[in-house]
Design a protein around this motif. Structure first.
Motif, PDB file in Angstrom:
ATOM      1  N   LYS A   1       1.062  -0.990   0.223  1.00 41.29           N
ATOM      2  CA  LYS A   1      -0.142  -0.050  -0.182  1.00 41.29           C
ATOM      3  C   LYS A   1       0.695   0.693   0.006  1.00 41.29           C
ATOM      4  O   LYS A   1       1.372   1.347   0.801  1.00 41.29           O
ATOM      5  CB  LYS A   1      -0.693  -0.466   1.504  1.00 41.29           C
ATOM      6  N   GLU A   2       0.786   2.063  -0.473  1.00 44.08           N
ATOM      7  CA  GLU A   2       1.350   3.764  -1.362  1.00 44.08           C
ATOM      8  C   GLU A   2       0.917   4.202   0.167  1.00 44.08           C
ATOM      9  O   GLU A   2      -0.567   4.768   0.074  1.00 44.08           O
ATOM     10  CB  GLU A   2       1.405   3.868  -2.676  1.00 44.08           C
TER      11      GLU A   2
ATOM     12  N   ILE B   1      -0.478   8.777  -2.949  1.00 45.15           N
ATOM     13  CA  ILE B   1      -0.562   8.458  -4.676  1.00 45.15           C
ATOM     14  C   ILE B   1      -0.875   9.245  -5.374  1.00 45.15           C
ATOM     15  O   ILE B   1      -0.994  11.133  -4.854  1.00 45.15           O
ATOM     16  CB  ILE B   1      -1.965   7.121  -4.884  1.00 45.15           C
TER      17      ILE B   1
ATOM     18  N   ASP C   1      -3.518   8.735   0.316  1.00 48.77           N
ATOM     19  CA  ASP C   1      -4.101   7.627  -0.004  1.00 48.77           C
ATOM     20  C   ASP C   1      -4.793   7.558   1.448  1.00 48.77           C
ATOM     21  O   ASP C   1      -4.730   6.541   1.813  1.00 48.77           O
ATOM     22  CB  ASP C   1      -3.284   6.352   0.135  1.00 48.77           C
TER      23      ASP C   1
ATOM     24  N   HIS D   1      -4.023   2.949  -6.840  1.00 46.29           N
ATOM     25  CA  HIS D   1      -2.670   2.820  -6.833  1.00 46.29           C
ATOM     26  C   HIS D   1      -2.286   3.980  -7.618  1.00 46.29           C
ATOM     27  O   HIS D   1      -3.339   4.821  -8.098  1.00 46.29           O
ATOM     28  CB  HIS D   1      -2.034   2.301  -7.236  1.00 46.29           C
TER      29      HIS D   1
END
Length: 130
Positions: free
Chosen positions: A2-3, A6, A25, A102
């Motif tokens: 997981k970012e 984004i 995010d 993403h």
């Protein structure tokens, strides 16, 4: 993985300008960027160069009821207008194999460019009876 942040494309409902920016995010960031309290995620297009990739729009779920301005047009395969999206919109990338958003790449925007209203004049012409 997981970012935490984004890259997204944000379309402004008033100017129809597309701003390519980095946001957190988080749900609170999505609400803030779309200027609403109830969001909806919809798939706009598959990415032709990525087997599992797609473009997702984050929109104001109650935008039409609230009288927000049209931002994007959705065309059917027959070339007829089937629906429209109103309010500020966030575009991000998603994949079939997870439920996360993403970062959007600049070339991804061209996949949905035909759905983005080209000008304020076109918007006014199409929706002049609203």
């Amino acid at each position: 993985m997981k970012e935490n942040k984004i890259k997204v494309a944000r379309i402004d409902e008033n100017t129809l300008e597309i701003d390519y920016k980095v946001i957190d995010d988080t749900l609170s960031a999505y609400y803030r960027e779309t200027n609403c309290e109830c969001i909806q995620f919809i798939t706009l297009a598959r990415l032709p160069y990525h087997e599992y990739g797609k473009i997702v729009a984050i929109i104001d779920d109650n935008g039409k009821l609230r009288g927000r301005k049209p931002t994007m047009l959705l065309w059917g395969s027959d070339g007829k207008l089937i629906d429209f999206i109103v309010g500020d919109v966030i575009l991000a990338r998603s994949y079939d194999y997870d439920d996360e958003l993403h970062s959007l790449e600049l070339e991804d925007i061209f996949t949905v460019a035909d759905n983005i209203i080209a000008s304020l004049e076109l918007r006014n012409e199409i929706f002049s009876t609203r």
